[in-house]
Design a protein around this motif. Structure first.
Motif, PDB file in Angstrom:
ATOM      1  N   MET A  27       0.610  -7.167   9.501  1.00 39.76           N
ATOM      2  CA  MET A  27       1.898  -6.844   8.886  1.00 39.76           C
ATOM      3  C   MET A  27       1.726  -6.215   7.496  1.00 39.76           C
ATOM      4  SD  MET A  27       3.095 -10.782   8.076  1.00 39.76           S
ATOM      5  CE  MET A  27       4.774 -10.423   8.523  1.00 39.76           C
ATOM      6  N   MET A  28       2.729  -5.443   7.084  1.00 41.02           N
ATOM      7  CA  MET A  28       2.609  -4.773   5.782  1.00 41.02           C
ATOM      8  C   MET A  28       3.022  -5.701   4.642  1.00 41.02           C
ATOM      9  SD  MET A  28       3.639  -1.000   4.745  1.00 41.02           S
ATOM     10  CE  MET A  28       3.210  -0.414   3.106  1.00 41.02           C
ATOM     11  N   ALA A  29       4.109  -6.444   4.823  1.00 43.15           N
ATOM     12  CA  ALA A  29       4.514  -7.428   3.809  1.00 43.15           C
ATOM     13  C   ALA A  29       4.998  -8.660   4.556  1.00 43.15           C
ATOM     14  CB  ALA A  29       5.611  -6.877   2.917  1.00 43.15           C
ATOM     15  N   ASN A  30       4.572  -9.826   4.089  1.00 43.55           N
ATOM     16  CA  ASN A  30       4.923 -11.058   4.789  1.00 43.55           C
ATOM     17  C   ASN A  30       6.378 -11.450   4.529  1.00 43.55           C
ATOM     18  OD1 ASN A  30       5.072 -14.268   4.755  1.00 43.55           O
ATOM     19  ND2 ASN A  30       3.605 -13.589   6.294  1.00 43.55           N
ATOM     20  N   ASN A  31       7.051 -11.940   5.573  1.00 43.00           N
ATOM     21  CA  ASN A  31       8.475 -12.255   5.438  1.00 43.00           C
ATOM     22  C   ASN A  31       8.748 -13.551   4.690  1.00 43.00           C
ATOM     23  OD1 ASN A  31       7.190 -12.721   8.122  1.00 43.00           O
ATOM     24  ND2 ASN A  31       8.933 -14.084   8.402  1.00 43.00           N
ATOM     25  N   GLU A  32       7.782 -14.468   4.634  1.00 43.22           N
ATOM     26  CA  GLU A  32       8.058 -15.730   3.940  1.00 43.22           C
ATOM     27  C   GLU A  32       7.604 -15.709   2.488  1.00 43.22           C
ATOM     28  OE1 GLU A  32       7.202 -19.412   5.911  1.00 43.22           O
ATOM     29  OE2 GLU A  32       7.324 -18.448   7.881  1.00 43.22           O
ATOM     30  N   ILE A  33       6.422 -15.146   2.230  1.00 40.62           N
ATOM     31  CA  ILE A  33       5.909 -15.184   0.863  1.00 40.62           C
ATOM     32  C   ILE A  33       5.876 -13.798   0.212  1.00 40.62           C
ATOM     33  CG2 ILE A  33       4.627 -17.349   1.089  1.00 40.62           C
ATOM     34  CD1 ILE A  33       2.121 -15.753   1.669  1.00 40.62           C
TER      35      ILE A  33
END
Ligand SMILES: *Cc1c(COP(=O)(O)O)cnc(C)c1O
Length: 393
Positions: free
Chosen positions: A148-154
């Motif tokens: 993933m390119m940017a994590n959804n939680e952190i």
């Protein structure tokens, strides 16, 4: 009047009025089928074509590399299963990571049940994947890298450019789930060098139920839906023109607003620093530099995230623990566990995700509310009282 603060923009966002406005004609006069040869069809076909061109231009792609889907999850599934299945002659091994979104993890698990093998590389404690770990995981039968390119939680941002270069050097397809990244940081598929990239409308102020999969020309990826030849024969089904047009508008606005993310980041930093200061035994999860501007994920020791959410809701504040899809389960977040957060800390975690729509007053309200809630819950917690007693001894 009770304040309402929406600080859960990583879960979904509100449709902007400008985005809603461009959709309305398609629920009125412009109802033709874009595939029809007569001019009523062209009335719909032209805005659809323009939307595809706009999205392609903003992402650095060609229009015929943009495929509309019904969600980010659909785009993730299509990329992973489609690429894996078109490359079975070469091999059945895929590289991904431990902290992907469930749309990716569950698609991979489905492939594992069908005989594919997946290596899930570790995430370091700051929430970033080391490209060297990806390279080490490569085998002769590896056909796909999905990170993933940017994590959804952190909110941590991954070195996708380096990972894609590794993939390219080994002749392996690279896919990135960029659902959180697009609109929240510059994203250009050419510069990144990825073969496939997914994003979703409802995370960038377009409606729910529209997404995009970018498939670079020449990338092997199976047809998703056999049908009437829409999306260059790879995803059948009469196009949702209204939502495609809305998505293009939302991406245009998000791109124009990228410089204003500095304001969002300043609000996030003020929220973070004040909460760290006012709430003892609190900490930030994940690296704070390689991170999306609006994301804040914190742990408050000796409290339950679910209880925090309920009390915040009572004060008109929307935030999140783990991811929204998980809110019914009490499983600790796989993302926090992947970066080494202990289970008990993962349970006491909270995610705020700010957008351009948030104001300084929103931040003030959270700051005025959360420390009291944490203190109240800790006062009732036998765990907190016993650990405090131990510290005082
Ligand atoms: C929200 C999200 C998805 C799923 O997108 P939908 O359009 O809701 O299906 C996938 N990946 C990430 C990282 C997300 O944040």
């Amino acid at each position: 009047m009770k304040r309402f603060v929406y600080a859960d923009n990583a879960a979904t966002t509100q449709v902007l009025p400008e985005v809603r406005d461009v959709m309305l004609p398609f629920f009125g006069d412009i109802y033709g089928n874009p595939s029809s040869a007569y001019s009523k069809g062209a009335e719909a076909a032209e805005p659809l074509k323009a939307a595809r061109e706009t999205i392609a231009t903003l992402l650095g792609a060609k229009p015929n590399e943009i495929f509309f889907t019904a969600s980010g999850s659909e785009a993730d599934n299509w990329a992973i299963k489609g690429a894996a299945q078109s490359n079975v002659k070469k091999g059945r091994h895929i590289i991904s990571s431990k902290f992907e979104h469930h749309a990716v993890l569950h698609a991979l698990e489905s492939l594992e049940r069908d005989g594919f093998e997946v290596t899930y590389v570790d995430v370091n404690p700051s929430g970033v994947i080391d490209p060297a770990d990806v390279e080490k995981a490569i085998r002769p039968d590896t056909t796909l890298i999905a990170i993933m390119m940017a994590n959804n939680e952190i909110g941590t941002v991954q070195p996708i450019q380096e990972i894609a270069a590794i993939g390219k050097a080994h002749g392996i397809t690279t896919f990135t789930d960029a659902v959180q990244a697009v609109g929240n940081m510059p994203v250009n598929v050419k510069e990144l060098g990825v073969d496939m990239l997914a994003f979703s409308g409802h995370k960038i102020h377009a409606p729910k139920g529209i997404g995009v999969l970018y498939i670079r020309t020449g990338t092997r990826c199976r047809t998703l839906i056999d049908g009437g030849g829409q999306e260059r024969g790879r995803r059948g089904g009469t196009e949702n023109v209204a939502f495609c047009v809305a998505l293009a508008k939302a991406l245009e606005i998000a791109t124009a607003r990228l410089p204003q993310l500095a304001r969002v980041k300043a609000m996030r930093d003020r929220l973070m620093n004040t909460l760290l200061d006012k709430i003892p035994y609190s900490r930030v999860n994940g690296d704070i530099t390689a991170r999306l501007a609006g994301n804040l994920n914190m742990t408050f020791e000796c409290v339950e995230g679910e209880s925090l959410l309920m009390w915040l809701d009572a004060s008109g504040i929307c935030a999140s623990t783990g991811s929204a899809c998980n809110s019914a389960s009490l499983e600790p977040s796989h993302v926090l566990l992947s970066i080494g957060v202990p289970v008990e800390h993962a349970h006491g975690s909270l995610r705020f995700s700010l957008s351009h729509e948030n104001t300084e007053e929103d931040v003030d309200h959270i700051i005025a509310t959360l420390p009291t809630i944490v203190q109240r819950l800790r006062d009732m917690s036998p765990l907190y009282n016993s650990s405090m007693a131990r510290i005082k001894e």
